[in-house]
Design a protein around this motif. Structure first.
Motif: not given
Length: 426
Positions: A287, A291, A294, A297, A381-382, A384-386, A388-389
């Protein structure tokens, strides 16, 4: 709670001797990998005179074909002992690597490369099982030191390859290849002399050769770990292309980010990795890594929007953040990958873990360059979000997996062992 690593040295004895031998063997083999991997494409294109497209296609075929050896080799390690099988795979890697100096056609290149990847995949499964058997009373500290020297070995090999590339002659490239072949042979001799021949552990009656495929929590972890593995090529492939094509940063920036990534990983792996011992701690480390990715990136994307004199500093900051995340991610991967695997089937489980990771690494160039570069800033951005998820999924996955481990009551790794038996966690 993540426990602080003790500064007390592990006492001398058979256990520490085996760990030292494994660390030295892995360091030597990774120096060879660094020598070869840095110059491999140049050798195949400039010396063997294969078109770049054929080299790429051949490496893809070899990479996908090599996946077939993971679980079968792991089963052999569980059945006959990990040291025996790892020594065989090291000998095969030495032979296939040396065979590269004899190729003159694309078909020969594909054949040798496929055999080499089969041997490498088998080596990963058997070697992982051997590292698990030598884990000792502080397995997290051992595996953190091991990864530190693995990273250092690659750095040393990469620096050595630079000299041969500068010379640029066939004998120089041939020397790199044969040096890599020799590194596998030397690693095998070190393991043979310094690591005990651990006997196979008793297997329960319900054990099957493909039992790992029925372990849904572990298969889910393999998918999570493999997908998070895209972060490695974010620094090694995606960022250099972005800096070259979308910024005016000096070309030395690419070399600087490589050096920063390697330096941070070498410096922090032991300090941070030794604190990630149990699967629960591994889930939390996943986890935290997500982050950090996130954050890193978008920073990488912003290098295209700042003045030329700011771009190198921003790139180094982004890579520094990303590298800390990489240390947490790799530490989480080994804590979960070894901690969730049954003692008697470490080889089989490490084989599946290697298959998943290698498959995603083979697809990573297409995914990263096609999706991220194609979308530009939004792609970063996507991405980094990937990450993080994926990271957020780490703790609940670890908790779910631990609940299904009959030998790990209470949600933490069981410390119960038979007298004289070493911990079976890397």
């Amino acid at each position: 709670m993540i426990r602080r690593a003790s500064t007390q040295r592990i006492p001398d004895g058979p256990e520490s001797g085996a760990q030292r031998a494994l660390i030295i063997a892995c360091f030597v083999s990774r120096v060879g990998n660094g020598l070869f991997n840095t110059a491999a494409v140049l050798y195949f294109t400039l010396v063997v005179h294969l078109p770049a497209a054929q080299v790429g296609a051949g490496l893809t075929i070899a990479g996908l074909g090599g996946l077939a050896a993971g679980v079968p080799a792991g089963n052999l390690a569980d059945r006959y002992g990990p040291r025996t099988i790892w020594l065989v795979t090291l000998a095969l890697q030495a032979a296939t690597m040396a065979a590269f100096v004899t190729i003159h056609s694309w078909l020969a290149f594909v054949l040798v490369a496929t055999l080499d990847r089969l041997a490498a995949t088998a080596s990963g499964a058997a070697g992982g099982a051997l590292v698990a058997r030598a884990g000792g009373e502080r397995p997290a500290a051992f595996r953190a030191r091991l990864r530190t020297f693995v990273n250092l070995g690659v750095v040393v090999g990469t620096l050595g390859a630079a000299f041969a590339i500068e010379i640029g002659t066939r004998p120089a490239y041939t020397g790199l290849i044969l040096a890599n072949a020799a590194s596998f042979a030397c690693a095998g001799l070190i393991v043979f002399a310094g690591v005990p021949n651990y006997r196979p552990l008793p297997r329960p009656e319900e054990h099957r050769r493909w039992s790992v495929l029925g372990d849904r929590p572990y298969v889910s972890f393999v998918a999570l770990h493999s997908a998070m593995g895209l972060q490695y090529q974010t620094v090694s492939l995606l960022l250099p292309i972005w800096l070259t094509a979308h910024t005016d940063a000096p070309r030395w920036t690419v070399a600087a980010v490589y050096a920063a990534n390697s330096g941070v990983c070498v410096l922090l792996q032991s300090r941070l990795g030794s604190t990630v011992e149990t699967p629960r701690q591994g889930g939390r480390a996943f986890r935290l890594a997500g982050f950090l990715f996130l954050v890193s990136c978008p920073l990488m994307a912003l290098t295209a929007d700042v003045p030329v004199w700011v771009a190198p500093a921003l790139a180094l900051l982004a890579v520094g953040v990303h590298s800390v995340g990489e240390v947490w991610e790799s530490s989480a991967g080994v804590a979960l990958g070894f901690g969730l695997a049954p003692d008697h089937a470490q080889g089989q489980y490490q084989g599946l873990l290697g298959i998943g990771f290698d498959a995603v690494q083979a697809l990573a160039p297409v995914v990263l360059t096609g999706a991220v570069l194609g979308l530009g800033h939004a792609g970063w951005l996507l991405l980094g979000a990937f990450f993080a998820a994926l990271g957020v999924a780490g703790p609940p996955l670890a908790a779910w997996a631990e609940r299904t481990r009959p030998s790990q009551p209470g949600g933490e790794a069981s410390a119960r062992r038979r007298p004289g038996e070493t911990a079976l966690v890397e």
